[in-house]
Scaffold this active site. Sequence first.
Site, PDB file in Angstrom:
ATOM      1  N   SER A 194      36.799 -18.673  37.701  1.00  0.00           N
ATOM      2  CA  SER A 194      36.603 -17.900  38.978  1.00  0.00           C
ATOM      3  C   SER A 194      37.951 -16.796  38.965  1.00  0.00           C
ATOM      4  O   SER A 194      37.731 -16.062  38.294  1.00  0.00           O
ATOM      5  CB  SER A 194      37.061 -19.102  40.011  1.00  0.00           C
ATOM      6  OG  SER A 194      36.867 -18.438  41.384  1.00  0.00           O
ATOM      7  N   HIS A 222      32.359 -17.244  39.378  1.00  0.00           N
ATOM      8  CA  HIS A 222      32.393 -17.248  40.842  1.00  0.00           C
ATOM      9  C   HIS A 222      32.262 -15.779  41.360  1.00  0.00           C
ATOM     10  O   HIS A 222      33.146 -14.984  41.041  1.00  0.00           O
ATOM     11  CB  HIS A 222      33.533 -18.086  41.546  1.00  0.00           C
ATOM     12  CG  HIS A 222      33.491 -19.346  41.240  1.00  0.00           C
ATOM     13  ND1 HIS A 222      34.616 -20.333  41.546  1.00  0.00           N
ATOM     14  CD2 HIS A 222      32.451 -20.437  40.861  1.00  0.00           C
ATOM     15  CE1 HIS A 222      34.397 -21.521  41.469  1.00  0.00           C
ATOM     16  NE2 HIS A 222      33.185 -21.642  40.961  1.00  0.00           N
ATOM     17  N   ASP A 261      36.877 -26.775  40.854  1.00  0.00           N
ATOM     18  CA  ASP A 261      35.409 -26.536  40.546  1.00  0.00           C
ATOM     19  C   ASP A 261      35.271 -26.558  39.145  1.00  0.00           C
ATOM     20  O   ASP A 261      36.112 -25.876  38.476  1.00  0.00           O
ATOM     21  CB  ASP A 261      34.669 -25.222  41.217  1.00  0.00           C
ATOM     22  CG  ASP A 261      33.240 -25.506  40.756  1.00  0.00           C
ATOM     23  OD1 ASP A 261      32.730 -26.384  40.873  1.00  0.00           O
ATOM     24  OD2 ASP A 261      32.525 -24.379  40.832  1.00  0.00           O
TER      25      ASP A 261
END
Length: 358
Positions: free
Chosen positions: A182, A208, A304
């Site tokens: 991310s 992401h 995540d």
Amino acid sequence: MPNKKISVLLVDDSAVVRQVLVAILNDTPDIHVMGAATDPIFAMAKLAQEWPDVIVLDVEMPRMDGITFLKKIMSERPTPVVICSSLTQKGAETSLQALSAGAVEIITKPTTGLKNFLIDSAAELVAAVRAAANSNVKNLGKRMAPPVLAPASKLTADAILPAASGHAMAQTTERIVAIGTSTGGTQALEAVLTALPRVCPGMVIVQHMPEKFTASFAERLNGLSQIEVPEARNNDRILPGLALIAPGGKHMMVTRSGASYYVQVIDGPLVNRHRPSVDVLFRSVAKFAGKNATGIIMTGMGDDGARGLKEMLDAGSSTVAQDEASCVVFGMPKEAIKLNAAQRIMPLQEIHQAILHR
């Protein structure tokens, strides 16, 4: 004594956008907007008086464009920068230039319906500012030496994954690598993929990133790497020398037919507040690839991918987490390490070796 608030400088030539962003951020208890500027020239005047913790920057402005301003900031006093870009092809390409120049996050600005933006994207903006404030910007400019070779309820990946139908199949010679990242991941992935030779295991990657941005990101990586790096399409086969990038706004899962692995690119709810979600990818890899896979979790805010990496480990996969010293944000790897999901903890400059050698 209360914790110090995150101070933010907004730079955007749209008065309406500035008004909306200021309202969102000042309504957040741990964030304070110290100023708003219509362009980089006015921003520099404000910076001469006070320096913020985070800058939220438009990239398409008159007098001085955001990229030029960003490079100036990074050369003089590196500061976490969140790019606020229009959801267009031009906006995507410019934003990727900004990430390459040192920005840490991208958010998309409202195109129509400011009320909907306030409802749907407020949490995204706040999360991006918090991630930027927690980032290690000195790691953004690092490059490895050339190798010798919307806020919704926080759903888990169970909302996407099909029901279990058995253990991962092991009778195949194909090996695949799943990577999740991310904040700071665009630069980290560039460092890893450009270090790989043309002959290497097939890869599936979740970064992401907003919808429409991943195609430009994949194209950029493809031009820099010896391997092929396309944006994934539904039913693409995972092949050696190929790295499939999950499209923004879609989930990507691995499945299997016979001895070959494929990806499914699907719609679905936000998982861990993300789409694509690293957990969705990793947990599908655990189910269908098991000991034929390697899972790598890299720099990023939040958790995540942590649970998915643990499931991969439990299914027989080899697992790696990026170390704190080389992360821009030591969030996702930290949570995976807490779950004892990572067999190895490696610096960024060594992660390509985990791809080449199990």
